[in-house]
Design a protein around this motif. Structure first.
Motif, mmCIF file in Angstrom:
data_model
loop_
_atom_site.group_PDB
_atom_site.id
_atom_site.type_symbol
_atom_site.label_atom_id
_atom_site.label_comp_id
_atom_site.label_asym_id
_atom_site.label_seq_id
_atom_site.Cartn_x
_atom_site.Cartn_y
_atom_site.Cartn_z
ATOM 1 N N VAL A 191 -11.079 11.328 -7.480
ATOM 2 C CA VAL A 191 -10.358 12.603 -7.407
ATOM 3 C C VAL A 191 -9.114 12.448 -6.542
ATOM 4 O O VAL A 191 -8.008 12.869 -6.917
ATOM 5 C CB VAL A 191 -11.270 13.711 -6.843
ATOM 6 N N ILE A 192 -9.272 11.815 -5.394
ATOM 7 C CA ILE A 192 -8.139 11.618 -4.482
ATOM 8 C C ILE A 192 -7.088 10.711 -5.114
ATOM 9 O O ILE A 192 -5.879 10.974 -5.025
ATOM 10 C CB ILE A 192 -8.641 11.061 -3.139
ATOM 11 N N ASP A 193 -7.519 9.632 -5.781
ATOM 12 C CA ASP A 193 -6.578 8.753 -6.475
ATOM 13 C C ASP A 193 -5.766 9.531 -7.504
ATOM 14 O O ASP A 193 -4.541 9.361 -7.619
ATOM 15 C CB ASP A 193 -7.328 7.617 -7.176
ATOM 16 N N ARG A 194 -6.448 10.387 -8.266
ATOM 17 C CA ARG A 194 -5.761 11.147 -9.303
ATOM 18 C C ARG A 194 -4.761 12.134 -8.709
ATOM 19 O O ARG A 194 -3.663 12.335 -9.256
ATOM 20 C CB ARG A 194 -6.782 11.888 -10.172
ATOM 21 N N LEU A 195 -5.113 12.741 -7.583
ATOM 22 C CA LEU A 195 -4.210 13.699 -6.960
ATOM 23 C C LEU A 195 -2.953 13.016 -6.435
ATOM 24 O O LEU A 195 -1.831 13.523 -6.600
ATOM 25 C CB LEU A 195 -4.928 14.428 -5.822
ATOM 26 N N ASP A 237 -8.992 4.541 0.170
ATOM 27 C CA ASP A 237 -9.245 3.098 0.135
ATOM 28 C C ASP A 237 -8.182 2.368 0.960
ATOM 29 O O ASP A 237 -6.989 2.420 0.619
ATOM 30 C CB ASP A 237 -9.209 2.617 -1.313
ATOM 31 N N PRO A 238 -8.562 1.669 2.047
ATOM 32 C CA PRO A 238 -7.568 0.991 2.885
ATOM 33 C C PRO A 238 -6.828 -0.132 2.167
ATOM 34 O O PRO A 238 -5.769 -0.564 2.626
ATOM 35 C CB PRO A 238 -8.403 0.454 4.059
ATOM 36 N N ASP A 239 -7.373 -0.619 1.053
ATOM 37 C CA ASP A 239 -6.658 -1.632 0.281
ATOM 38 C C ASP A 239 -5.526 -1.017 -0.549
ATOM 39 O O ASP A 239 -4.593 -1.721 -0.935
ATOM 40 C CB ASP A 239 -7.626 -2.362 -0.658
ATOM 41 N N LYS A 240 -5.624 0.284 -0.818
ATOM 42 C CA LYS A 240 -4.605 0.966 -1.622
ATOM 43 C C LYS A 240 -3.637 1.768 -0.773
ATOM 44 O O LYS A 240 -2.464 1.916 -1.121
ATOM 45 C CB LYS A 240 -5.266 1.926 -2.619
ATOM 46 N N TYR A 241 -4.167 2.335 0.342
ATOM 47 C CA TYR A 241 -3.400 3.313 1.087
ATOM 48 C C TYR A 241 -3.322 2.979 2.570
ATOM 49 O O TYR A 241 -4.275 2.468 3.154
ATOM 50 C CB TYR A 241 -4.032 4.712 0.945
ATOM 51 N N GLU A 242 -2.177 3.306 3.147
ATOM 52 C CA GLU A 242 -2.020 3.314 4.600
ATOM 53 C C GLU A 242 -1.944 4.772 5.029
ATOM 54 O O GLU A 242 -1.066 5.513 4.578
ATOM 55 C CB GLU A 242 -0.752 2.574 5.018
ATOM 56 N N VAL A 243 -2.860 5.190 5.877
ATOM 57 C CA VAL A 243 -2.972 6.599 6.245
ATOM 58 C C VAL A 243 -2.205 6.884 7.529
ATOM 59 O O VAL A 243 -2.324 6.145 8.518
ATOM 60 C CB VAL A 243 -4.448 7.005 6.417
ATOM 61 N N ARG A 282 0.825 -1.198 0.000
ATOM 62 C CA ARG A 282 0.000 0.000 0.000
ATOM 63 C C ARG A 282 0.866 1.258 0.000
ATOM 64 O O ARG A 282 1.984 1.258 0.501
ATOM 65 C CB ARG A 282 -0.913 0.006 1.215
ATOM 66 N N ILE A 283 0.319 2.326 -0.567
ATOM 67 C CA ILE A 283 0.990 3.621 -0.570
ATOM 68 C C ILE A 283 0.776 4.265 0.789
ATOM 69 O O ILE A 283 -0.352 4.367 1.271
ATOM 70 C CB ILE A 283 0.431 4.519 -1.685
ATOM 71 N N ARG A 284 1.856 4.705 1.405
ATOM 72 C CA ARG A 284 1.760 5.321 2.740
ATOM 73 C C ARG A 284 1.560 6.824 2.586
ATOM 74 O O ARG A 284 2.450 7.542 2.097
ATOM 75 C CB ARG A 284 3.017 5.014 3.550
ATOM 76 N N VAL A 285 0.383 7.298 2.976
ATOM 77 C CA VAL A 285 -0.008 8.696 2.775
ATOM 78 C C VAL A 285 -0.080 9.408 4.123
ATOM 79 O O VAL A 285 -0.853 9.009 5.000
ATOM 80 C CB VAL A 285 -1.377 8.798 2.080
ATOM 81 N N ALA A 286 0.715 10.458 4.276
ATOM 82 C CA ALA A 286 0.596 11.307 5.461
ATOM 83 C C ALA A 286 -0.400 12.418 5.144
ATOM 84 O O ALA A 286 -0.148 13.259 4.281
ATOM 85 C CB ALA A 286 1.947 11.889 5.844
ATOM 86 N N VAL A 287 -1.551 12.391 5.797
ATOM 87 C CA VAL A 287 -2.554 13.443 5.631
ATOM 88 C C VAL A 287 -2.297 14.484 6.720
ATOM 89 O O VAL A 287 -2.471 14.206 7.909
ATOM 90 C CB VAL A 287 -3.984 12.888 5.736
ATOM 91 N N ILE A 288 -1.862 15.662 6.297
ATOM 92 C CA ILE A 288 -1.526 16.730 7.243
ATOM 93 C C ILE A 288 -2.654 17.752 7.243
ATOM 94 O O ILE A 288 -3.099 18.203 6.185
ATOM 95 C CB ILE A 288 -0.187 17.394 6.878
ATOM 96 N N LEU A 337 -0.532 30.406 -13.485
ATOM 97 C CA LEU A 337 0.085 30.438 -12.154
ATOM 98 C C LEU A 337 0.989 29.247 -11.904
ATOM 99 O O LEU A 337 1.458 29.042 -10.777
ATOM 100 C CB LEU A 337 -0.999 30.499 -11.077
ATOM 101 N N GLU A 338 1.244 28.433 -12.952
ATOM 102 C CA GLU A 338 2.132 27.275 -12.838
ATOM 103 C C GLU A 338 1.626 26.278 -11.795
ATOM 104 O O GLU A 338 2.403 25.713 -11.014
ATOM 105 C CB GLU A 338 3.562 27.716 -12.484
ATOM 106 N N CYS A 339 0.314 26.041 -11.777
ATOM 107 C CA CYS A 339 -0.262 25.133 -10.785
ATOM 108 C C CYS A 339 -0.002 23.671 -11.139
ATOM 109 O O CYS A 339 0.397 23.343 -12.263
ATOM 110 C CB CYS A 339 -1.771 25.363 -10.667
ATOM 111 N N ALA A 340 -0.255 22.808 -10.188
ATOM 112 C CA ALA A 340 -0.142 21.360 -10.367
ATOM 113 C C ALA A 340 -1.158 20.692 -9.459
ATOM 114 O O ALA A 340 -1.531 21.231 -8.415
ATOM 115 C CB ALA A 340 1.270 20.875 -10.027
ATOM 116 N N GLY A 341 -1.632 19.548 -9.866
ATOM 117 C CA GLY A 341 -2.539 18.767 -9.028
ATOM 118 C C GLY A 341 -3.973 19.220 -9.130
ATOM 119 O O GLY A 341 -4.799 18.592 -9.784
#
Length: 358
Positions: A345-349, A32-38, A3-9, A296-300
């Protein structure tokens, strides 16, 4: 692959702390807990970083109770790319490194979270993160800089004046060309915090005083007669921006403009996705949103706010590089109506953040 380890700040020192906590709760629940560890990391109103369980305490904003980051295990993010992530300081046991963090999702609004400062820390730490980088975040946070850059790109912005010295407040003489009403706001704040609608010049001093409580620079904008329309932007797989269907905000009840309470605390608005506008105007809004994103050179991601005048002129109001992710926020609603549900949306980001890092 694991799983991808995501730090949500979330949380933070800005006046938008409570909104960030609510937004982060929605993001955490949608991962999704199957994809990510929060890994939930809260920043208290005082600025302390704590490892939390994703829960919160409460605080008062404008007489209303909203959540706030409470206690937790103290952590830091060292500006050292070899550390590979967060470090926790346990009393009596020294410093202990946490496991590697793959990506950071900073669900932070306002100063010290959406203005390029924390993005600079992520860059120093060498950790991928969701959302625009240092330059775009800083430029978009400053409404005056935003207007200058967008005007240079040929995009329409409203009339305004800048007040930089609170010791010498502006007068009706210097601002009279804007007409009445005007909106007085901090140049670098969001969620309608510190904004006053001025309908009589005698109220200008108090309005500037409130704006200067939140920033050292105030913006005075001429009111635009028109419909308020928002449009979401997401980075596509090839790095180009893609615009959502726009949404029109229509106020109900006693609110006469889209203030903090109307946005977050009261059920005081209705919306149309898409707006009841001609197809060519909707197409122009979507194209303009992407132009703002690129200028504005944005991303995401970003949410671009517009006025549409009675003669169908599209005027850019402002851009938010980390729009609200609360359950009633317009950004996820617009994308859902466009066919991209919240979780996607979250997956894409996250995918965009990891792609940029590679």
């Amino acid at each position: 692959m694991g799983r991808i380890r995501v730090a949500v700040i979330y949380g933070g020192r800005s006046s938008e702390h409570g909104i960030s906590v609510v937004s982060a709760g929605a993001v955490i629940n949608a991962l999704d807990p199957d994809k990510y560890e929060v890994v939930p990391v809260g920043i208290t109103p005082a600025g302390a970083w704590v490892l939390t369980e994703g829960d919160s305490s409460a605080m008062q904003i404008n007489g209303r109770t909203v959540p706030t980051v409470g206690e937790g295990t103290a952590v830091v993010l060292p500006a050292d790319p070899t550390a590979k992530g967060l470090v926790t300081v346990e009393p009596g046991s020294g410093v202990q490194a946490l496991e590697k963090v793959d990506v950071v999702f900073p669900v932070l609004h306002g100063r010290w979270g959406e203005d390029g400062t924390i993005q600079g820390l992520f860059e120093m730490a060498g950790i991928p993160y969701v959302g625009p980088g240092v330059l775009a975040s800083a430029a978009a946070m400053d409404k005056v800089v935003t207007k200058k850059l967008l005007a240079a790109e040929g995009l329409a912005v409203g009339s305004y004046s800048v007040i930089r010295n609170r010791a010498e407040p502006a007068s009706q003489i210097t601002l009279g060309h804007l007409g009445l009403p005007v909106f007085v706001k901090p140049a670098r704040a969001g969620s309608s915090v510190g904004i006053t609608k001025v309908t009589d010049w005698s109220d200008l001093g108090d309005a500037l005083g409130l704006a200067f409580e939140h920033d050292t620079k105030a913006l005075v904008e001429a009111a635009v007669v028109g419909r308020e329309v928002e449009c979401g932007v997401l980075e596509s797989a090839d790095g180009t921006p893609e615009a959502s269907l726009p949404a029109e905000i229509r106020l109900t009840g006693e609110h006469d403009w889209y203030d903090f309470e109307a946005k977050y605390l009261d059920d005081a608005s209705e919306f149309d996705i898409p707006p009841k506008l001609p197809d060519h105007v909707i197409a122009e809004i979507r194209e303009a949103a992407c132009r703002v994103f690129v200028a504005l050179e944005c991303a995401g991601l970003a949410r671009v706010d517009f006025f549409v005048t009675p003669d169908e002129q599209v005027i850019v109001n402002e851009i938010n590089t980390m729009p609200g992710f609360t359950p009633i926020s317009m950004f996820p609603r617009m994308w859902d109506a466009t066919g991209v549900p919240y979780s996607e949306v979250i997956d894409r980001l996250i995918a965009a953040a990891l792609r940029r890092a590679r």
